[in-house]
Design a protein around this motif. Structure first.
Motif, PDB file in Angstrom:
ATOM      1  N   ALA A  36       0.829  -1.203   0.000  1.00  0.00           N
ATOM      2  CA  ALA A  36       0.000   0.000   0.000  1.00  0.00           C
ATOM      3  C   ALA A  36       0.865   1.254   0.000  1.00  0.00           C
ATOM      4  N   GLU A  37       1.946   1.247   0.775  1.00  0.00           N
ATOM      5  CA  GLU A  37       2.804   2.439   0.833  1.00  0.00           C
ATOM      6  C   GLU A  37       3.377   2.768  -0.545  1.00  0.00           C
ATOM      7  N   VAL A  38       3.866   1.742  -1.225  1.00  0.00           N
ATOM      8  CA  VAL A  38       4.520   1.987  -2.513  1.00  0.00           C
ATOM      9  C   VAL A  38       3.476   2.385  -3.566  1.00  0.00           C
ATOM     10  N   ASP A  59      -0.242   8.972  -5.722  1.00  0.00           N
ATOM     11  CA  ASP A  59      -0.057  10.406  -5.479  1.00  0.00           C
ATOM     12  C   ASP A  59       0.447  11.078  -6.752  1.00  0.00           C
ATOM     13  N   GLU A  60       1.347  10.400  -7.429  1.00  0.00           N
ATOM     14  CA  GLU A  60       1.907  10.921  -8.662  1.00  0.00           C
ATOM     15  C   GLU A  60       0.802  11.016  -9.732  1.00  0.00           C
ATOM     16  N   ALA A  61      -0.087  10.038  -9.757  1.00  0.00           N
ATOM     17  CA  ALA A  61      -1.183  10.050 -10.719  1.00  0.00           C
ATOM     18  C   ALA A  61      -2.202  11.138 -10.395  1.00  0.00           C
ATOM     19  N   ARG A 100       6.853  11.469 -12.765  1.00  0.00           N
ATOM     20  CA  ARG A 100       8.040  12.310 -12.961  1.00  0.00           C
ATOM     21  C   ARG A 100       9.342  11.608 -12.601  1.00  0.00           C
ATOM     22  N   GLY A 101       9.250  10.546 -11.812  1.00  0.00           N
ATOM     23  CA  GLY A 101      10.479   9.890 -11.352  1.00  0.00           C
ATOM     24  C   GLY A 101      10.991  10.572 -10.097  1.00  0.00           C
ATOM     25  N   ILE A 102      11.421   9.790  -9.136  1.00  0.00           N
ATOM     26  CA  ILE A 102      11.974  10.369  -7.901  1.00  0.00           C
ATOM     27  C   ILE A 102      13.234  11.151  -8.276  1.00  0.00           C
ATOM     28  N   VAL A 107      18.513   9.822  -0.176  1.00  0.00           N
ATOM     29  CA  VAL A 107      18.035  10.462   1.058  1.00  0.00           C
ATOM     30  C   VAL A 107      16.613   9.972   1.361  1.00  0.00           C
ATOM     31  N   ILE A 108      15.773   9.958   0.328  1.00  0.00           N
ATOM     32  CA  ILE A 108      14.388   9.511   0.504  1.00  0.00           C
ATOM     33  C   ILE A 108      14.332   8.075   0.997  1.00  0.00           C
ATOM     34  N   LEU A 109      15.181   7.233   0.432  1.00  0.00           N
ATOM     35  CA  LEU A 109      15.114   5.812   0.771  1.00  0.00           C
ATOM     36  C   LEU A 109      15.761   5.467   2.100  1.00  0.00           C
ATOM     37  N   GLY A 140      10.766  13.883   2.213  1.00  0.00           N
ATOM     38  CA  GLY A 140       9.775  13.730   1.159  1.00  0.00           C
ATOM     39  C   GLY A 140       9.357  15.054   0.575  1.00  0.00           C
ATOM     40  N   GLY A 141       8.565  14.970  -0.481  1.00  0.00           N
ATOM     41  CA  GLY A 141       8.144  16.173  -1.189  1.00  0.00           C
ATOM     42  C   GLY A 141       6.715  16.557  -0.877  1.00  0.00           C
ATOM     43  N   LYS A 142       6.151  15.981   0.204  1.00  0.00           N
ATOM     44  CA  LYS A 142       4.731  16.224   0.437  1.00  0.00           C
ATOM     45  C   LYS A 142       4.454  17.008   1.714  1.00  0.00           C
ATOM     46  N   PHE A 143       5.486  17.625   2.267  1.00  0.00           N
ATOM     47  CA  PHE A 143       5.252  18.403   3.487  1.00  0.00           C
ATOM     48  C   PHE A 143       4.603  19.740   3.170  1.00  0.00           C
ATOM     49  N   VAL A 150       4.714  20.433  -4.666  1.00  0.00           N
ATOM     50  CA  VAL A 150       4.781  19.445  -5.742  1.00  0.00           C
ATOM     51  C   VAL A 150       3.616  18.460  -5.764  1.00  0.00           C
ATOM     52  N   TYR A 151       2.892  18.347  -4.662  1.00  0.00           N
ATOM     53  CA  TYR A 151       1.685  17.521  -4.645  1.00  0.00           C
ATOM     54  C   TYR A 151       0.588  18.325  -3.957  1.00  0.00           C
ATOM     55  N   GLN A 152      -0.656  18.329  -4.520  1.00  0.00           N
ATOM     56  CA  GLN A 152      -1.734  19.095  -3.895  1.00  0.00           C
ATOM     57  C   GLN A 152      -2.438  18.285  -2.806  1.00  0.00           C
ATOM     58  N   HIS A 167       3.954  11.910   5.551  1.00  0.00           N
ATOM     59  CA  HIS A 167       4.925  11.835   6.642  1.00  0.00           C
ATOM     60  C   HIS A 167       6.367  11.755   6.139  1.00  0.00           C
ATOM     61  N   GLY A 168       6.561  11.430   4.865  1.00  0.00           N
ATOM     62  CA  GLY A 168       7.917  11.243   4.362  1.00  0.00           C
ATOM     63  C   GLY A 168       8.562  10.009   4.936  1.00  0.00           C
ATOM     64  N   VAL A 169       7.746   9.003   5.176  1.00  0.00           N
ATOM     65  CA  VAL A 169       8.210   7.836   5.908  1.00  0.00           C
ATOM     66  C   VAL A 169       8.041   6.564   5.092  1.00  0.00           C
ATOM     67  N   GLY A 170       6.933   6.501   4.333  1.00  0.00           N
ATOM     68  CA  GLY A 170       6.494   5.259   3.705  1.00  0.00           C
ATOM     69  C   GLY A 170       7.572   4.477   2.987  1.00  0.00           C
ATOM     70  N   LEU A 171       8.192   5.083   1.992  1.00  0.00           N
ATOM     71  CA  LEU A 171       9.145   4.356   1.168  1.00  0.00           C
ATOM     72  C   LEU A 171      10.380   3.945   1.973  1.00  0.00           C
ATOM     73  N   SER A 172      10.819   4.812   2.860  1.00  0.00           N
ATOM     74  CA  SER A 172      11.989   4.446   3.663  1.00  0.00           C
ATOM     75  C   SER A 172      11.663   3.261   4.576  1.00  0.00           C
TER      76      SER A 172
HETATM   77  N1  LIG Z   1       6.559   6.967  -7.428  1.00  0.00           N
HETATM   78  C1  LIG Z   1       7.074   8.163  -7.080  1.00  0.00           C
HETATM   79  N2  LIG Z   1       7.188   9.160  -7.996  1.00  0.00           N
HETATM   80  C2  LIG Z   1       7.703  10.365  -7.650  1.00  0.00           C
HETATM   81  N3  LIG Z   1       8.138  10.672  -6.424  1.00  0.00           N
HETATM   82  C3  LIG Z   1       8.068   9.737  -5.477  1.00  0.00           C
HETATM   83  C4  LIG Z   1       7.547   8.428  -5.747  1.00  0.00           C
HETATM   84  N4  LIG Z   1       7.601   7.698  -4.607  1.00  0.00           N
HETATM   85  C5  LIG Z   1       8.140   8.504  -3.677  1.00  0.00           C
HETATM   86  N5  LIG Z   1       8.412   9.725  -4.176  1.00  0.00           N
HETATM   87  C6  LIG Z   1       9.008  10.880  -3.472  1.00  0.00           C
HETATM   88  O1  LIG Z   1       9.586  10.352  -2.298  1.00  0.00           O
HETATM   89  C7  LIG Z   1       9.077  11.022  -1.160  1.00  0.00           C
HETATM   90  C8  LIG Z   1       9.085  10.110   0.016  1.00  0.00           C
HETATM   91  O2  LIG Z   1       8.154   9.070  -0.138  1.00  0.00           O
HETATM   92  P1  LIG Z   1       7.620   8.358   1.172  1.00  0.00           P
HETATM   93  O3  LIG Z   1       6.619   7.350   0.784  1.00  0.00           O
HETATM   94  O4  LIG Z   1       8.812   7.922   1.977  1.00  0.00           O
HETATM   95  O5  LIG Z   1       6.936   9.545   1.978  1.00  0.00           O
HETATM   96  P2  LIG Z   1       5.643  10.381   1.613  1.00  0.00           P
HETATM   97  O6  LIG Z   1       4.919   9.725   0.500  1.00  0.00           O
HETATM   98  O7  LIG Z   1       6.076  11.789   1.436  1.00  0.00           O
HETATM   99  O8  LIG Z   1       4.803  10.292   2.958  1.00  0.00           O
HETATM  100  P3  LIG Z   1       4.216   8.965   3.653  1.00  0.00           P
HETATM  101  O9  LIG Z   1       5.206   8.578   4.674  1.00  0.00           O
HETATM  102  O10 LIG Z   1       2.947   9.444   4.248  1.00  0.00           O
HETATM  103  O11 LIG Z   1       4.052   7.939   2.585  1.00  0.00           O
HETATM  104  C9  LIG Z   1       7.701  11.499  -1.594  1.00  0.00           C
HETATM  105  O12 LIG Z   1       7.258  12.602  -0.822  1.00  0.00           O
HETATM  106  C10 LIG Z   1       7.973  11.886  -3.031  1.00  0.00           C
HETATM  107  O13 LIG Z   1       8.549  13.171  -3.082  1.00  0.00           O
END
Ligand SMILES: Nc1ncnc2c1ncn2[C@@H]1O[C@H](COP(=O)(O)OP(=O)(O)OP(=O)(O)O)[C@@H](O)[C@H]1O
Ligand SMILES: [Mg+2]
Ligand SMILES: [Mg+2]
Length: 662
Positions: A50-52, A58-60, A85-87, A103-105, A111-114, A118-120, A126-131
């Protein structure tokens, strides 16, 4: 939980600065996965996907991606690919020499959602999910196609296995995350269920019409009778209305058309979409979402909808001079309805990282205001339907009032008239509200429990030894079984087709057995009995498991309870690290002092209970789970004791009871 086991601490002798640890990088995630994904069970495992997927969505939703691929491969690797757009891969200004990607990973709260730049309206915040996914995967590969170049980096358990490398030209763009969940965290047996991932993908496609999701799964992972396809392209231009129609199939509803619509909130605060129907069979469900993230516990958006619908229907009653409409409550309106609700808002606030509940206060007002007018309009647009609906809801309200009355009378007379089993120590309160019955293993534990209980609200029924396995017994044998008869009599609600939830003499039925393999066996026999003979008791959330501790660990005056071996080891390695301790193992509940039993297991203010859940058979989303549960119960409780024994040994901790869903 740990509070309960640790609040007996009185004195800490050698507690100083050196006991305070600061965890670096992603270490906290591996050490305390529960804090980030709500545990390490099946639900938590699936939450990784779900996180990924949320990130791709979000990008869509931000308008940058139109297609997402979700793939489950034969070795359990999950691949999520989007054409967004690609990370970003350029160096991060704050960390020279490190790409933003790295850094994100590898950093929590990056993250870019604070901000809304870049995202509405994103599900991420939280900037946590992917890490977190990275930290909990033994293998993770990220591929980014950006500016006509392809970049790749490999990770294991949160650590980069080499630098980000450029792989040459690419004529597409987007992000691909490929990961394999770490068996050290989730256990060797953990695996992704195709139908859960498929459903997840499908619900995302229903929630956002602008995306096409291509699902694929290795066919060898699908059982022959599975309804999950190996491949499917998911795209629903009709949004939630498509979802509702697919869910309702041929079922008849109270109104001619569902109540559905979509609307932007004023001042670009986001939008709401909904689709609601009241089925004639009263078998409802409710799925609510915020920014495509499911909120199974509802929250403020759902409360807004409740308010709008309830006010609307009552208002319609007034308008049509129907005085009886005044008694209709929100539960009458929402309880048996099929509800789909989705909101998109800026900067949502959820409870916790798994985002099960929306707490943004404005969502209530926004949703209520948006839907209210529409609903009034819809009601007055089809008077025949609206009248039928209102009449049905009034009937429900009246039935409810009647039930309440007869329940109060019923239990009073029931307690007097019924021949209750002799060994039941009943509670003194006359109505079921707030009362509970403990089903206890053995007479000696029964004795301790009687001393430990609150007489007014807690009843105790000791059961002797193994109860009959109803899954492999004939019905005659069942009727002749004394323990089961006592149990049925004490509960008062009847069995099989005579079962009636309203006659249940207690609000909660709590199975309290020893924290060992035998105890687990008895608990599973009881759960099978309830599942087969009093299904409604579980469906309506009345059945629970108590969680007694297995060990007491003491050092000097400090003593702490541990519920299982893992918890014991954890306490030994942390709280009591390097200390000489005394460990006592409770051979059974009967060995505990009543005060101990009360404090650790029975006192509602301190104990933890596990609620036993089964999937809802009315909810098409859960149909496959319902089937799986049935098969599982037959498998485990049928005529093959060796399967059962193996399962119990693997799961003797009980904590995975959600997994067997019975
Ligand atoms: N598929 C993607 N395309 C573009 N940017 C991405 C993608 N996945 C992650 N990112 C970038 O990586 C950042 C960190 O992602 P992450 O899932 O760790 O945190 P988040 O989505 O900001 O918040 P949350 O912890 O609530 O998921 C995102 O804010 C976004 O800027
Ligand atoms: Mg995210
Ligand atoms: Mg992050």
């Amino acid at each position: 939980m740990s509070d309960l086991f640790e609040n007996t601490a009185r004195k800490a002798e050698t507690y100083s600065a050196q006991d305070i640890e600061v965890l670096e990088g992603l270490e906290p995630v591996r050490r305390r996965p529960g804090m980030y994904i709500g545990g390490t069970d099946d639900r938590a495992l699936h939450h990784l996907v779900a996180e990924v997927l949320d990130n791709a969505m979000d990008e869509a939703v931000a308008g940058h991606a139109s297609r997402i691929d979700l793939e489950l491969t034969v070795d359990g690797t999950v691949v999520v690919r989007d054409n967004g757009r690609g990370i970003p891969i350029d160096d991060h200004p704050k960390y020279p020499g490190k790409s933003a990607l790295e850094v994100i990973l590898t950093t929590l709260h990056s993250g870019g959602k604070f901000s809304n730049k870049v995202y509405q309206t994103s599900g991420g915040l939280h900037g946590v999910g992917l890490s977190v996914v990275n930290a909990l995967s033994d293998r993770l590969t990220v591929e980014v196609a950006r500016d006509r170049q392809l970049y790749v980096q490999h990770y294991s358990r949160g650590l980069p296995q080499g630098p980000l490398t450029r792989q040459g030209a690419a004529n597409r763009r987007g992000t691909t995350i490929r990961f394999h969940a770490d068996p050290d965290i989730f256990g060797e047996a953990a695996h992704f269920e195709p139908h859960r991932l498929y459903r997840l993908a499908r619900s995302k496609a229903y929630l956002y019409r602008g995306v096409e999701i291509r699902w694929s799964c290795d066919p060898s992972l699908l059982s022959p009778d599975s309804t999950t396809p190996a491949q499917e392209t998911l795209h629903f231009p009709g949004g939630l209305l498509d979802y509702l129609n697919a869910a309702l199939k041929e079922r008849r509803t109270m109104t001619r058309l569902p109540f559905s619509g979509a609307l932007d909130f004023p001042n670009q605060q986001g939008r709401v979409e909904w689709a609601i129907a009241w089925p004639e069979d009263d078998e409802g469900f409710s799925h609510t979402y915020c920014n495509t993230v499911p909120t199974p516990q509802g929250g403020t958006h759902e409360a807004g909808l409740r308010a709008a619908l309830t006010r609307g229907l009552k208002g319609y009653g007034e308008l049509t001079n129907n005085k009886r409409a005044a008694q209709v409550t929100a539960d009458d309106v929402m309880g048996d309805a099929c509800i789909l609700l989705s909101v998109f808002i800026r900067e949502p606030h959820f409870q916790g990282q798994t985002k099960e509940k929306l707490v943004t206060a404005e969502a209530h007002r926004l949703v209520e205001a948006a839907i209210k007018d529409h609903f009034d309009h819809w009601l007055s647009g089809d008077p025949a339907s609206s009248k039928a609906l209102l009449e049905r809801l009034i009937e429900k309200a009246e039935e409810r009032a009647k039930r309440k009355q007869s329940k109060e009378l019923g239990r009073k007379s029931a307690t007097r008239r019924l021949r209750l089993p002799g060994k039941l120590a009943d509670c003194s309160r006359n109505s079921p509200e707030g009362t509970e019955i403990f089903l206890v293993e053995g007479d000696s534990a029964g004795g301790s429990a009687k001393q430990a209980r609150n007489r007014e609200t807690q009843a105790i029924l000791p059961l002797r030894g193994k109860i009959l396995n109803v899954a492999s017994a004939s019905s005659d044998k069942m009727k002749a079984n004394q323990e089961l008869n006592d149990l049925t009599q004490a509960l008062g609600c009847g069995v099989g087709k005579d079962f009636s939830s309203d006659k249940l003499r207690y609000e909660r039925v709590i199975i309290m057995t020893d924290a060992d393999v035998d105890g687990a066996h008895i608990a599973s026999l009881l759960m099978t009995f309830f599942y087969r003979e009093m299904g409604g008791l579980i469906q309506n959330g009345h059945l629970y498991l108590a969680l007694p501790p297995l060990y007491r660990i003491s050092h000097g005056a400090k003593s702490v309870y541990a519920r299982d071996d893992a918890h014991k080891d954890q306490l030994l390695n942390k709280t009591f690290k390097g200390k000489k301790v005394e460990i006592s193992r409770f051979k059974g509940l009967g060995e505990m002092m009543p005060a101990q039993l009360r404090e650790t297991t029975m006192d509602p203010a301190k104990r933890t209970l596990l609620r036993v859940v089964v999937p809802n058979s009315a909810d098409p989303e859960q149909a496959e789970d319902v089937k799986a549960t049935k098969t599982r119960v037959e498998e485990l409780m049928g005529r093959r004791p060796e399967l059962r024994f193996q399962f119990i040994q693997e799961n003797a901790k009980f904590v995975r009871v959600d997994d067997i869903d019975v």
